[in-house]
Write an enzyme that holds these catalytic residues in place. Structure first.
Site, short mmCIF file in Angstrom:
data_model
loop_
_atom_site.label_atom_id
_atom_site.label_comp_id
_atom_site.label_asym_id
_atom_site.label_seq_id
_atom_site.Cartn_x
_atom_site.Cartn_y
_atom_site.Cartn_z
N GLU A 1 -0.28 0.26 -10.10
CA GLU A 1 -1.55 0.40 -10.83
C GLU A 1 -1.41 1.04 -12.20
OE1 GLU A 1 -1.28 4.17 -8.32
OE2 GLU A 1 -0.81 2.04 -8.04
N TYR B 1 1.65 0.12 -4.67
CA TYR B 1 0.49 0.88 -5.11
C TYR B 1 0.65 2.31 -4.59
CZ TYR B 1 -2.07 -3.37 -6.45
OH TYR B 1 -2.47 -4.53 -7.06
N HIS C 1 -1.76 5.20 -6.10
CA HIS C 1 -3.09 5.83 -6.23
C HIS C 1 -3.02 7.33 -5.96
CE1 HIS C 1 -4.94 1.92 -6.72
NE2 HIS C 1 -4.43 1.50 -5.58
N LYS D 1 0.82 -1.21 0.00
CA LYS D 1 0.00 0.00 0.00
C LYS D 1 0.85 1.26 0.00
CE LYS D 1 -3.74 0.42 -0.10
NZ LYS D 1 -4.52 0.59 -1.38
#
Length: 368
Positions: free
Chosen positions: A116, A92, A94, A73
């Site tokens: 991603e 990731y 984001h 994360k």
């Protein structure tokens, strides 16, 4: 290269970036792997297995001191202090939904490579797909749970029973998340309607499901019509690297059934529901206008064993390439280059730039 694998610290996040088997693959290639003590316990990977694989067990500061940090994360605020020039961060990110992290990465000069936005020539997102599969299947599972009356829902059983109709499930988006959500909902016996803007995708889905779901072109009038009928809405919209558009507006909620449920899987990209906000596994839902909103931004973290194995299978070859070649790995692999989001204080993902009105260059320009 020295590779650090810190423990994930988002609320109830039990995934880990690399299994002991993955660590062994890195060590065998001459790399040093520093694993934070306890990082893999939540995924069924005890410290002793990492030691047997050749890892060194360290504290959090040491894990983050590595040349490359391999995570699951995005860093949260308490981890920003570890960001620095020369650090390769592979995880990731984001960023389109996280301006503070974007600013922190740029200010620190960290090279941020986002799972991603790694993209193959055919448009596939190989490092997003495994978690999209998990999240899509979980979306139906969680939606069914929160339709239960004690959980705040309307008290409708997703599959119904003989003599009583099943629930109406509406899926917004026919990508990996949407098709997996639909698969689970059909399997549980629900009536399923899927909306997408791509007619070719709707044709494909109609063929795959053999007419067992209804496919509808995604337009505002059609969305408005179908959310009125829905017991469960699953938001499965994705524009790679970009902020998700708000397809369900606040005024639409007032037309929905009391106790209906929205599960917005797009929440980590800002969400496709105007009223969605990120929640956590310990407090997953809240209610707006009588509609239950589920906005957990790390859904696969609830099934960490499955998720860690599925994610690691896909990220490891790229992690090995970065460990072997550093930033040159991005120059050798176009798909991996598209994962570059920040580099030497520059924003290198134009979709994130568009989300925040910030200047951005392309990965190709950055790597010249």
């Amino acid at each position: 290269m020295i590779i650090g694998i810190p423990k994930e610290i988002k609320t109830l996040e039990n995934r880990v970036a690399a299994t002991p088997g993955a660590v062994e693959s890195l060590v065998r290639r001459g790399h040093t792997v520093l694993v934070e003590t306890g990082a893999g316990v939540g995924s069924g990977c005890p410290d002793e297995d990492y030691v047997a694989a050749g890892a060194q067990m360290v504290d959090v500061d040491k894990a983050w001191s590595a040349d490359m940090v391999y995570k699951v994360k995005e860093p949260i605020a308490k981890e920003y202090k570890y960001l620095r020039e020369g650090l390769l961060l592979f995880t990731y990110l984001h960023l389109a939904a996280d301006k503070p992290l974007t600013d922190a990465l740029l200010a620190s000069g960290t090279t941020g490579i986002a799972y991603e936005t790694v993209q193959l020539p055919n448009g596939a997102l190989p490092l997003l797909t495994p978690m999209s599969e998990v999240a899509g299947r979980m979306a139906t599972q969680e939606g069914a749970k929160f339709l239960e009356k004690p959980m705040g829902g309307s008290g409708v059983l997703l599959g119904g029973v003989p003599g009583v109709p099943p629930a109406q499930v509406v899926v917004l988006g026919g990508g990996v998340v949407g098709i997996n959500a639909a698969k689970m909902a059909v399997g549980l016996g629900a009536n399923v309607t899927l909306l997408d803007v791509n007619h070719g995708r709707l044709q494909y889905i109609d063929d795959v499901f053999g007419g067992r779901i209804t496919t509808i072109t995604s337009t505002e009038p059609n969305i408005r019509e179908w959310v009125k009928k829905a017991d469960l809405v699953i938001g499965a919209v994705l524009i790679p690297g970009a902020k998700a558009p708000h397809l369900i507006t606040r005024d639409m909620l007032k037309t929905m059934k009391e106790g209906s449920v929205i599960v917005d899987v797009a929440v980590d990209q800002g969400g496709c529901v105007e009223t969605i906000k990120a929640t956590t596994h310990d407090q997953p839902t809240y209610v707006v206008d009588g509609v239950v909103h589920y906005g957990v931004a790390n859904m696969p973290g609830a099934v960490p064993r499955t998720s860690t194995l599925a994610l690691g299978n896909q990220t490891l070859p790229y992690a090995i390439a970065i460990a072997n070649h550093g930033v040159d790995a991005l120059r050798k692999d176009r798909a991996l280059a598209l994962g570059l989001n920040t580099y030497k204080g520059k924003l290198t993902c134009p979709a994130v730039g568009a989300a925040f009105g910030m200047a951005a260059i392309t990965p190709d320009e950055a790597l010249l």
